[in-house]
Design a protein around this motif. Structure first.
Motif, PDB file in Angstrom:
ATOM      1  N   PRO A 181       0.771  -1.143   0.005  1.00  0.00           N
ATOM      2  CA  PRO A 181      -0.048  -0.052   0.057  1.00  0.00           C
ATOM      3  C   PRO A 181       0.782   1.235   0.125  1.00  0.00           C
ATOM      4  CG  PRO A 181      -0.646  -1.589   1.785  1.00  0.00           C
ATOM      5  CD  PRO A 181       0.490  -1.970   1.174  1.00  0.00           C
ATOM      6  N   ALA A 182       0.299   2.109  -0.398  1.00  0.00           N
ATOM      7  CA  ALA A 182       1.036   3.725  -0.660  1.00  0.00           C
ATOM      8  C   ALA A 182      -0.071   4.745  -0.225  1.00  0.00           C
ATOM      9  CB  ALA A 182       1.611   3.979  -1.920  1.00  0.00           C
ATOM     10  N   GLU A 183       0.684   5.678   0.561  1.00  0.00           N
ATOM     11  CA  GLU A 183      -0.192   6.674   1.224  1.00  0.00           C
ATOM     12  C   GLU A 183      -0.889   7.459   0.078  1.00  0.00           C
ATOM     13  OE1 GLU A 183       1.892   8.724   3.957  1.00  0.00           O
ATOM     14  OE2 GLU A 183       2.265   7.050   5.488  1.00  0.00           O
ATOM     15  N   ASN A 184      -0.155   7.752  -1.146  1.00  0.00           N
ATOM     16  CA  ASN A 184      -0.745   8.766  -1.981  1.00  0.00           C
ATOM     17  C   ASN A 184      -1.427   8.200  -2.837  1.00  0.00           C
ATOM     18  OD1 ASN A 184       1.401   7.254  -3.323  1.00  0.00           O
ATOM     19  ND2 ASN A 184       1.844   9.150  -4.639  1.00  0.00           N
ATOM     20  N   LEU A 185      -1.892   6.836  -2.789  1.00  0.00           N
ATOM     21  CA  LEU A 185      -2.422   6.174  -3.981  1.00  0.00           C
ATOM     22  C   LEU A 185      -3.937   6.906  -4.253  1.00  0.00           C
ATOM     23  CD1 LEU A 185      -2.786   3.639  -6.016  1.00  0.00           C
ATOM     24  CD2 LEU A 185      -3.837   2.584  -4.232  1.00  0.00           C
ATOM     25  N   GLN A 186      -4.568   7.273  -3.299  1.00  0.00           N
ATOM     26  CA  GLN A 186      -5.975   7.664  -3.904  1.00  0.00           C
ATOM     27  C   GLN A 186      -5.919   9.082  -4.428  1.00  0.00           C
ATOM     28  OE1 GLN A 186      -9.204   6.944  -1.043  1.00  0.00           O
ATOM     29  NE2 GLN A 186      -8.329   5.348   0.022  1.00  0.00           N
ATOM     30  N   GLU A 242     -13.678   1.249  -0.573  1.00  0.00           N
ATOM     31  CA  GLU A 242     -13.604   2.697  -0.090  1.00  0.00           C
ATOM     32  C   GLU A 242     -13.571   3.744  -1.274  1.00  0.00           C
ATOM     33  OE1 GLU A 242      -9.651   2.627   1.601  1.00  0.00           O
ATOM     34  OE2 GLU A 242     -10.270   1.338   3.562  1.00  0.00           O
ATOM     35  N   VAL A 243     -12.944   3.243  -2.355  1.00  0.00           N
ATOM     36  CA  VAL A 243     -12.841   4.314  -3.595  1.00  0.00           C
ATOM     37  C   VAL A 243     -13.729   4.667  -4.404  1.00  0.00           C
ATOM     38  CG1 VAL A 243     -10.180   3.843  -3.519  1.00  0.00           C
ATOM     39  CG2 VAL A 243     -11.991   2.649  -4.954  1.00  0.00           C
ATOM     40  N   GLY A 244     -15.088   3.943  -4.318  1.00  0.00           N
ATOM     41  CA  GLY A 244     -15.918   4.331  -5.261  1.00  0.00           C
ATOM     42  C   GLY A 244     -15.754   3.854  -6.739  1.00  0.00           C
ATOM     43  N   CYS A 245     -15.045   2.937  -7.153  1.00  0.00           N
ATOM     44  CA  CYS A 245     -15.043   2.342  -8.515  1.00  0.00           C
ATOM     45  C   CYS A 245     -16.224   2.008  -9.041  1.00  0.00           C
ATOM     46  CB  CYS A 245     -14.036   1.567  -8.787  1.00  0.00           C
ATOM     47  SG  CYS A 245     -14.301   0.034  -7.434  1.00  0.00           S
ATOM     48  N   THR A 246     -16.549   2.196 -10.342  1.00  0.00           N
ATOM     49  CA  THR A 246     -17.890   1.521 -10.902  1.00  0.00           C
ATOM     50  C   THR A 246     -17.736   0.301 -11.041  1.00  0.00           C
ATOM     51  OG1 THR A 246     -17.469   3.546 -12.548  1.00  0.00           O
ATOM     52  CG2 THR A 246     -19.089   1.744 -12.928  1.00  0.00           C
ATOM     53  N   THR A 247     -16.641  -0.567 -11.335  1.00  0.00           N
ATOM     54  CA  THR A 247     -16.491  -2.094 -11.062  1.00  0.00           C
ATOM     55  C   THR A 247     -15.188  -2.409 -11.071  1.00  0.00           C
ATOM     56  OG1 THR A 247     -15.948  -2.029 -13.882  1.00  0.00           O
ATOM     57  CG2 THR A 247     -18.249  -2.373 -13.225  1.00  0.00           C
ATOM     58  N   TRP A 248     -15.045  -3.539 -10.367  1.00  0.00           N
ATOM     59  CA  TRP A 248     -13.550  -3.944 -10.074  1.00  0.00           C
ATOM     60  C   TRP A 248     -13.515  -5.229 -10.414  1.00  0.00           C
ATOM     61  CZ3 TRP A 248     -12.422  -7.656  -6.408  1.00  0.00           C
ATOM     62  CH2 TRP A 248     -13.613  -8.277  -5.644  1.00  0.00           C
ATOM     63  N   SER A 249     -12.130  -6.044 -10.295  1.00  0.00           N
ATOM     64  CA  SER A 249     -11.681  -7.328 -10.476  1.00  0.00           C
ATOM     65  C   SER A 249     -10.381  -7.554  -9.974  1.00  0.00           C
ATOM     66  CB  SER A 249     -11.730  -7.512 -12.164  1.00  0.00           C
ATOM     67  OG  SER A 249     -10.695  -6.842 -12.562  1.00  0.00           O
ATOM     68  N   MET A 250     -10.089  -8.807  -9.286  1.00  0.00           N
ATOM     69  CA  MET A 250      -9.039  -9.315  -8.999  1.00  0.00           C
ATOM     70  C   MET A 250      -8.626 -10.716  -9.161  1.00  0.00           C
ATOM     71  SD  MET A 250      -8.052 -10.045  -4.650  1.00  0.00           S
ATOM     72  CE  MET A 250      -8.771 -11.601  -4.825  1.00  0.00           C
ATOM     73  N   GLU A 251      -7.371 -11.141  -9.721  1.00  0.00           N
ATOM     74  CA  GLU A 251      -7.109 -12.052  -9.981  1.00  0.00           C
ATOM     75  C   GLU A 251      -5.957 -12.945  -8.783  1.00  0.00           C
ATOM     76  OE1 GLU A 251      -3.942 -15.111 -11.620  1.00  0.00           O
ATOM     77  OE2 GLU A 251      -3.731 -13.066 -11.313  1.00  0.00           O
ATOM     78  N   GLN A 252      -6.217 -14.086  -8.522  1.00  0.00           N
ATOM     79  CA  GLN A 252      -5.290 -14.691  -7.249  1.00  0.00           C
ATOM     80  C   GLN A 252      -5.259 -16.093  -7.389  1.00  0.00           C
ATOM     81  OE1 GLN A 252      -2.764 -14.709  -4.890  1.00  0.00           O
ATOM     82  NE2 GLN A 252      -3.602 -12.569  -4.974  1.00  0.00           N
ATOM     83  N   VAL A 253      -4.542 -16.834  -6.924  1.00  0.00           N
ATOM     84  CA  VAL A 253      -4.455 -18.077  -6.712  1.00  0.00           C
ATOM     85  C   VAL A 253      -5.658 -18.848  -5.793  1.00  0.00           C
ATOM     86  CG1 VAL A 253      -1.814 -18.160  -6.844  1.00  0.00           C
ATOM     87  CG2 VAL A 253      -3.187 -18.013  -4.312  1.00  0.00           C
ATOM     88  N   ALA A 254      -6.062 -19.779  -6.249  1.00  0.00           N
ATOM     89  CA  ALA A 254      -7.107 -20.145  -5.535  1.00  0.00           C
ATOM     90  C   ALA A 254      -6.935 -21.116  -4.284  1.00  0.00           C
ATOM     91  CB  ALA A 254      -8.033 -21.231  -6.612  1.00  0.00           C
TER      92      ALA A 254
END
Length: 218
Positions: free
Chosen positions: A86-91, A141-153
């Motif tokens: 995480p980075a403090e300035n990301l948002q 937190e950020v209010g994106c319209t849609t989102w996705s994540m890819e990860q190991v099962a």
């Protein structure tokens, strides 16, 4: 990563030829172009898929300079940030309120993966799951319209996603997929999490008969 000015390398030409001959087609979305933010972007696999589907990659973030340099070659108009998340300035870098945008994240899976038969320690799993949870919290937190994540099962990841889906079914959904059913020349299981409408749409596009061989792609 070396950059070539005026002349493309044999590797670039070979990759271009290989991908131009593939029959795989990225289906565009019905909602029109949307701005895309790609966290833990690597060289840009997700970003390139988003571009092929007609969307605009506006921000790419990774901690690996070589990977981010490669991403810049394919997506020069995007903002590129070399930071450890995480980075403090990301948002401050995310699209402004009222913008239609998609948030994607691929938190590193090396601490969670059991590839090669490796049993990860509890400390490794906790470290890997921390980034997964950080990204899933960010989604809310950020209010994106849609989102996705890819990860190991992996079981810790699946348990976390199941709990979040139960608590907030309108925000969290997930499905374990075999990537070969989506055109990848490899039997690889991954969990894809995201907005319920996107996960449902993805499930409807899986095709077990579509699985290519490596020789079909090369």
């Amino acid at each position: 990563m070396p950059q070539h000015h005026g002349r493309r390398s044999s590797t670039q030409l070979t990759l271009q030829a290989a991908f131009s001959q593939t029959a795989f087609q990225v289906l565009p979305t019905a909602t029109g172009p949307i701005d895309v933010v790609d966290l833990f972007c690597g060289v840009g696999g997700f970003s390139e898929g988003a571009r092929l589907a007609g969307h605009r990659v506006v921000l790419a973030v990774d901690s690996n300079k070589s990977a981010l340099d490669a991403h810049k070659l394919n997506h020069p108009s995007a903002v590129h940030e070399l930071v450890i998340l995480p980075a403090e300035n990301l948002q401050q870098l995310l699209p402004s309120a009222g913008t239609k945008w998609h948030l994607h994240g691929s938190p590193p899976c090396t601490k969670l993966s059991r590839a090669g038969g490796t049993n990860r320690s509890a400390a490794d799993r906790a470290e890997g799951l921390f980034l997964v949870n950080w990204f899933l919290d960010l989604v809310a937190e950020v209010g994106c319209t849609t989102w996705s994540m890819e990860q190991v099962a992996q079981e810790d990841v699946l348990e976390e996603l199941a709990a979040r889906q139960k608590a907030a079914p309108s925000l969290y959904a997930y499905h374990v997929v075999n990537m070969a059913h989506f055109g990848v020349p490899q039997e690889r299981k991954r969990v894809i999490a995201g907005s319920p409408v996107l996960v449902s749409r993805m499930q409807g596009r899986a095709d077990p008969l579509r699985a290519p061989r490596v020789m079909d792609v090369i």
